[in-house]
Design an enzyme around this catalytic site. Structure first.
Site, PDB file in Angstrom:
ATOM      1  N   THR A  53       0.861  -1.200   0.000  1.00 41.23           N
ATOM      2  CA  THR A  53       0.000   0.000   0.000  1.00 41.23           C
ATOM      3  C   THR A  53       0.881   1.228   0.000  1.00 41.23           C
ATOM      4  O   THR A  53       1.801   1.275   0.789  1.00 41.23           O
ATOM      5  CB  THR A  53      -0.917   0.005   1.226  1.00 41.23           C
ATOM      6  OG1 THR A  53      -1.832  -1.055   1.072  1.00 41.23           O
ATOM      7  CG2 THR A  53      -1.718   1.276   1.367  1.00 41.23           C
ATOM      8  N   GLU A  62      10.046  -4.515   0.820  1.00 39.29           N
ATOM      9  CA  GLU A  62      10.172  -5.569   1.825  1.00 39.29           C
ATOM     10  C   GLU A  62      11.328  -6.504   1.495  1.00 39.29           C
ATOM     11  O   GLU A  62      11.379  -7.094   0.424  1.00 39.29           O
ATOM     12  CB  GLU A  62       8.855  -6.342   1.922  1.00 39.29           C
ATOM     13  CG  GLU A  62       7.756  -5.509   2.557  1.00 39.29           C
ATOM     14  CD  GLU A  62       6.387  -6.133   2.444  1.00 39.29           C
ATOM     15  OE1 GLU A  62       5.496  -5.689   3.172  1.00 39.29           O
ATOM     16  OE2 GLU A  62       6.205  -7.045   1.616  1.00 39.29           O
ATOM     17  N   ASN A 108       6.404 -11.848   3.850  1.00 42.30           N
ATOM     18  CA  ASN A 108       5.037 -11.990   3.359  1.00 42.30           C
ATOM     19  C   ASN A 108       4.418 -13.342   3.666  1.00 42.30           C
ATOM     20  O   ASN A 108       3.191 -13.474   3.701  1.00 42.30           O
ATOM     21  CB  ASN A 108       4.994 -11.698   1.860  1.00 42.30           C
ATOM     22  CG  ASN A 108       5.066 -10.209   1.595  1.00 42.30           C
ATOM     23  OD1 ASN A 108       4.084  -9.496   1.735  1.00 42.30           O
ATOM     24  ND2 ASN A 108       6.258  -9.723   1.260  1.00 42.30           N
ATOM     25  N   THR A 132       0.973 -12.938  11.061  1.00 41.75           N
ATOM     26  CA  THR A 132       1.414 -13.386  12.375  1.00 41.75           C
ATOM     27  C   THR A 132       2.540 -12.533  12.920  1.00 41.75           C
ATOM     28  O   THR A 132       2.936 -12.721  14.046  1.00 41.75           O
ATOM     29  CB  THR A 132       1.879 -14.855  12.308  1.00 41.75           C
ATOM     30  OG1 THR A 132       2.917 -14.977  11.325  1.00 41.75           O
ATOM     31  CG2 THR A 132       0.718 -15.752  11.937  1.00 41.75           C
TER      32      THR A 132
END
EC number: 2.3.1.35
Length: 398
Positions: free
Chosen positions: A185, A271, A393, A398
């Site tokens: 996002t 990421e 990812n 979690t």
């Protein structure tokens, strides 16, 4: 134009704050930007057809007029694919913010980022909004409050003189994964104390977003919540900017600097990323072709993994050019990596492999492509693809 040490509240008349409401385990997760006077505003949104509730609420705020006084943002929950209740919750966020700041309902924009499909914990949202400070808050706390998997805050501030007045512009953004905007996002907010008509601001925003934010990619996914919002409150008291003037050109240059810095920061913070990849395509017949080809190259998983491994495999670059959809001459392409020419007229050159290997260990990799068929150019930014991306990812919830 001068780079300054500032924050999103550096332009005159702006304030910002952020708090920890409990949507995330530790970091701040709710915040706002507030202008003491109504600001001319502009916005662009995700092209994903599954748009989140906050997108619709913000669009609704723009329906009556292109003015805003506040932006309320939460992280940790996207409020996307949450049905009618999600829409009611986004409307409630807007209403509570307007009431606390004592401003009109339609002068508030709403943005959310985080996990898709979960309902907003409105008890925490309500408590968080009540904690936010109108004019005594900490802008750095807001900059933290919008983050999700980001590893650092993304912020930039510039000043320049326009019409004999000092004008300031600041930008802040979040984005690390699900980045393939087509305005991921990706959220970006820009504040300025310049006086500029809303229509001209919207036109400029669209131009700059196409050159910067829409030219970045991390993983090829376009988010449900992408949004870029600009607020210009006129508190610098410069003469109203007009298109085609020298002052407007200075303002546009500053706008470009802000959006490009934020876009590159998002790409660099992909990421699991270890390297920023910049692809420059020159010699195209159309700007659109150059941008398309550049973005296809930087989006290629094979190019991204090669960058991670320090492998100068130009075959992966030429392959991405081939399926890009842009116009090119197959037998007349030049490719350079770090200024080292490895392909000329679509044939491999004799180059220094040791020098190339050393360059590919750097954190900013520049790939240059010359199509030799025109004068137009385009740039795209992305990052490498590492083992850590899969780990992040695979365990996101979690």
């Amino acid at each position: 134009m001068e780079l300054i040490k500032g924050n999103i509240a550096s332009p005159k008349g702006f304030y910002a704050d952020g708090k920890h409401a409990g949507l995330k385990r530790k970091r701040n997760d709710i915040g706002w930007i507030y202008s003491e006077v109504p600001a001319n505003a502009a916005a662009v949104y995700t092209m994903n057809q599954m748009q989140a509730a906050p997108i619709f609420v913000t669009k609704d705020s723009f329906q009556s007029n292109a003015k805003l006084q506040a932006i309320i943002v939460n992280s940790g929950n996207a409020n996307a694919c949450t049905g009618n209740q999600g829409m009611l919750d986004a409307l409630a966020m807007r209403a509570q913010t307007a009431e606390k700041l004592e401003i009109p309902l339609d002068s508030v924009a709403v943005a959310s980022t985080g996990i898709i499909g979960d309902m907003l914990p409105m008890d925490k949202i309500n408590a968080g909004i009540e904690m936010l400070e109108k004019q005594t808050g900490n802008a750095a706390d807001f900059e933290e409050a919008i983050l999700t998997t980001d590893t650092f805050q993304k912020q930039i501030s510039f000043q320049t003189e326009i019409g004999g007045r000092k004008v300031t512009m600041s930008g802040v953004a979040k984005g690390s994964g699900m980045i393939h905007p087509n305005m991921a996002t990706m959220l970006a907010f820009i504040t300025t104390d310049a006086a500029i008509p809303a229509e001209l601001l919207q036109k400029l925003l669209k131009i700059k977003v196409d050159k910067t934010f829409n030219q970045i990619t991390v993983d090829g996914d376009t988010s449900t919540n992408d949004m870029v919002v600009v607020m210009a409150n006129g508190c610098a008291e410069n003469p109203m900017l007009q298109e085609g003037t020298a002052d407007f050109a200075k303002f546009a240059d500053m706008f470009q600097a802000v959006t490009e810095h934020l876009a590159k920061s998002i790409a660099r913070d992909g990421e699991g990323a270890t390297k920023l990849i910049e692809v420059q395509v020159n010699g195209a017949t159309k700007t659109e072709d150059a941008r398309m080809i550049a973005k296809k190259i930087v989006s290629s998983s094979l190019v991204k993994t090669a960058a991670f491994g320090g492998d100068g495999n130009w075959g992966r670059i030429i392959c991405a050019i081939g399926y890009s959809g842009g116009r090119f001459a197959p037998d007349n392409i030049t490719i350079k990596i770090g200024g080292i020419e490895i392909l000329n007229h679509s044939s491999q050159t004799i180059y220094n492999q040791q020098a190339l290997d050393a360059y590919l260990e750097e954190e900013h990799i520049i790939i240059e492509v010359d199509l030799h068929i025109g004068l137009e150019s385009g740039t795209a930014w992305g990052c490498d693809l590492s083992y850590e991306y899969v780990k992040i990812n695979a365990c996101y919830r979690t």
